[in-house]
Scaffold this motif. Structure first.
Motif, mmCIF file in Angstrom:
data_model
loop_
_atom_site.group_PDB
_atom_site.id
_atom_site.type_symbol
_atom_site.label_atom_id
_atom_site.label_comp_id
_atom_site.label_asym_id
_atom_site.label_seq_id
_atom_site.Cartn_x
_atom_site.Cartn_y
_atom_site.Cartn_z
ATOM 1 N N MET A 131 0.850 -1.171 0.000
ATOM 2 C CA MET A 131 0.000 0.000 0.000
ATOM 3 C C MET A 131 0.893 1.230 0.000
ATOM 4 O O MET A 131 1.877 1.301 0.693
ATOM 5 N N SER A 132 0.496 2.192 -0.767
ATOM 6 C CA SER A 132 1.273 3.419 -0.880
ATOM 7 C C SER A 132 1.255 4.185 0.437
ATOM 8 O O SER A 132 0.313 4.132 1.202
ATOM 9 N N VAL B 81 -11.621 2.937 0.920
ATOM 10 C CA VAL B 81 -11.584 2.837 -0.544
ATOM 11 C C VAL B 81 -10.156 2.557 -1.003
ATOM 12 O O VAL B 81 -9.925 1.670 -1.831
ATOM 13 N N HIS B 82 -9.215 3.282 -0.456
ATOM 14 C CA HIS B 82 -7.816 3.097 -0.853
ATOM 15 C C HIS B 82 -7.326 1.680 -0.539
ATOM 16 O O HIS B 82 -6.673 1.054 -1.381
ATOM 17 N N GLU C 265 -7.131 -5.004 1.160
ATOM 18 C CA GLU C 265 -8.348 -5.489 1.815
ATOM 19 C C GLU C 265 -9.320 -5.925 0.719
ATOM 20 O O GLU C 265 -9.451 -5.265 -0.303
ATOM 21 N N ALA C 266 -9.995 -7.035 0.948
ATOM 22 C CA ALA C 266 -10.963 -7.540 -0.024
ATOM 23 C C ALA C 266 -12.341 -6.948 0.252
ATOM 24 O O ALA C 266 -12.699 -6.694 1.402
ATOM 25 N N LEU D 159 -17.444 -1.533 -2.557
ATOM 26 C CA LEU D 159 -16.573 -0.482 -3.065
ATOM 27 C C LEU D 159 -17.395 0.646 -3.678
ATOM 28 O O LEU D 159 -17.137 1.825 -3.439
ATOM 29 N N GLY D 160 -18.408 0.287 -4.443
ATOM 30 C CA GLY D 160 -19.275 1.297 -5.058
ATOM 31 C C GLY D 160 -19.990 2.141 -4.011
ATOM 32 O O GLY D 160 -20.083 3.365 -4.150
ATOM 33 N N ALA D 161 -20.480 1.500 -2.962
ATOM 34 C CA ALA D 161 -21.168 2.229 -1.897
ATOM 35 C C ALA D 161 -20.217 3.183 -1.187
ATOM 36 O O ALA D 161 -20.582 4.326 -0.868
#
Length: 82
Positions: free
Chosen positions: A1-2, A44-45, A52-53, A59-61
């Protein structure tokens, strides 16, 4: 992860840095919105970088919630006197 999470408020509204600080200091509702935006944005990130799954629906919500929060935050920033 960044190390840097994109879409943070300071990145989205760089010209409103002073207004962001004033609202964070003086407006409890803004503080709640900013905290929730931070939480949703991080979620979201994490999903987008596959740390994370989550389902496409989740994700859309989250993305929709992030946009709703940003709209409300932008409206509040517009009302801060220069």
């Amino acid at each position: 992860m960044s190390a840097h999470t994109p879409h943070e408020l300071a990145d989205i509204f760089p010209e409103d840095a002073d207004a962001l600080q004033r609202l964070k200091r003086d407006d409890a509702h803004f503080v709640r919105l900013a905290r929730r935006h931070h939480e949703v944005n991080r979620a979201v990130h994490r999903i987008e970088c596959e740390a994370e799954a989550a389902s496409d629906e989740r994700l859309g919500a989250l993305r929709k919630e992030r946009l709703r929060l940003l709209d409300e935050i932008a409206m509040m920033l517009e009302q801060v006197p220069a």
